[in-house]
Design a protein around this motif. Structure first.
Motif: not given
Length: 380
Positions: A148, A152, A322, A326, A377
């Motif tokens: 990630v 984010v 992002t 996201d 995700f």
């Protein structure tokens, strides 16, 4: 991943695990042969002070309004840092998460209102689904560590911070009953002292804590939730005037205590819901449905609506690295309303069948929100 983001993920993983352990132990204690002992300790009366200056409350109140003050202080300090030195310090950087958080408060509250219109008792719980639990959100994001983007995490953290600030403001304005007038002088004195210290850029932490204690006592004695004093103190610190080593050391000492002890204790004593599986009365059922719909449906819709509005008006942009995918994942995770939600339930309904049902609704809805966020995700 940046050092700050890495530390946030690491803290979120540890604190989220500790919080869930506290919740699990509370549920076990409330639904086992230890239930009577759990209830006795839960309401154990404690008195501090003497004469008219004494404060007497059950243990649960000392945890919710005493120990939880440390957690609120950490929220205020973290928000202060982000707005003055961190990811939100650049002009306009705070607009997108602020707009997202505003939508994430308005829409869930509106859904709850709509589902409980006409019931004055149930409507007292309108603020339960407005806040996001930043600890558990970071805990879920920690499962994707390395996959990630730090941006984010920054966006999710910022939106949750604004959510928490909104919840703190709502608690201060709408909760608590004024029993006496003279404690208001303590509140006024505490606030005046903090403002004066901030304006003069006083370089020592101790006076802020001293005036914060006065503010806390004034809140408690006047019937307002005392824990919000912690957030006010944390937000009042002039970080640019305080030695950076002092602030960093204070945060390093406070963070483990708040996240690994205070919050798990809070969830242990507030999350111990009796699972008797007796059908709830219509009023409690209406509250539970309102909470579930607000957290699972209303929160993501509100976050996305606020995000899209800010993008359409040109007052905010998605952080570099992002995408809207996201943002959707963050919006789903925002339905994890836990610490603040349980806190507000205690202020709304005290220890009643409605409170027990509401707590169960928060726990189960937060679990669903976490699962949906994980899926989002995972497939992004």
């Amino acid at each position: 991943m940046t050092d700050v983001a890495t530390q946030s993920v690491r803290d979120g993983r540890r604190a989220g695990f500790a919080m869930l352990v506290g919740l699990a132990l509370g549920m076990v204690a409330a639904n086992s042969p230890l239930a009577d002992i759990y209830a006795i300790v839960h309401h154990l009366p404690l008195r501090v002070g003497a004469g008219t200056w004494a404060i007497e409350s059950p243990l649960i109140e000392w945890i919710n309004q005493g120990l939880l003050t440390v957690f609120f202080f950490l929220i205020g300090l973290h928000t202060n840092h982000e707005l003055t030195r961190g990811a939100l310090s650049e002009p306009g950087a705070a607009m997108l998460p602020a707009s997202a958080a505003l939508g994430g408060m308005i829409v869930p509250a509106a859904i709850y209102f709509g589902l409980n219109a006409g019931d004055t008792v149930a409507l007292r719980g309108w603020a339960i689904p407005i806040a996001t639990d930043i600890v558990l959100v970071l805990g879920v994001l920690s499962l994707f560590s390395g996959r990630v983007d730090p941006a984010v995490i920054a966006f999710a953290t910022a939106a949750a911070i604004f959510d928490d600030l909104g919840a703190v403001a709502i608690i201060a304005l709408f909760y608590g009953e004024l029993h006496q007038l003279w404690p208001l002088w303590m509140v006024a004195g505490g606030l005046a002292g903090l403002i004066l210290l901030n304006r003069t850029r006083w370089p020592s932490l101790v006076p802020y804590l001293a005036f914060g204690c006065i503010l806390w006592a004034g809140f408690v004695l006047s019937g307002v939730e005392g824990a919000i004093a912690g957030a006010i103190v944390g937000f009042s610190l002039p970080l640019s005037s305080l030695p950076s080593k002092t602030v960093a050391a204070a945060e390093r000492r406070i963070s483990p205590f708040a996240l690994l002890l205070v919050v798990p204790l809070f969830t242990f004593f507030n999350g111990g819901v009796v699972l008797d599986f007796v059908p709830a009365d219509p009023q409690a059922r209406s509250v539970a449905i309102g909470i579930a719909m607000a957290l699972i449906v209303g929160k993501p819709l509100g976050i996305l609506a606020g995000t899209l509005l800010a993008l359409r008006l040109g007052i905010g942009t998605l952080p570099h690295g992002t995408s809207m995918r996201d943002a959707i994942g963050v919006a789903l995770l925002a339905g994890i309303g836990f610490t603040m939600s349980l806190f507000i339930i205690g202020a709304d309904f005290d220890v009643t069948p409605i409170a027990r049902t509401a707590k169960l609704a928060v726990v189960s809805s937060s679990a669903v929100a976490a699962l949906l966020g994980l899926i989002a995700f995972k497939i992004r």
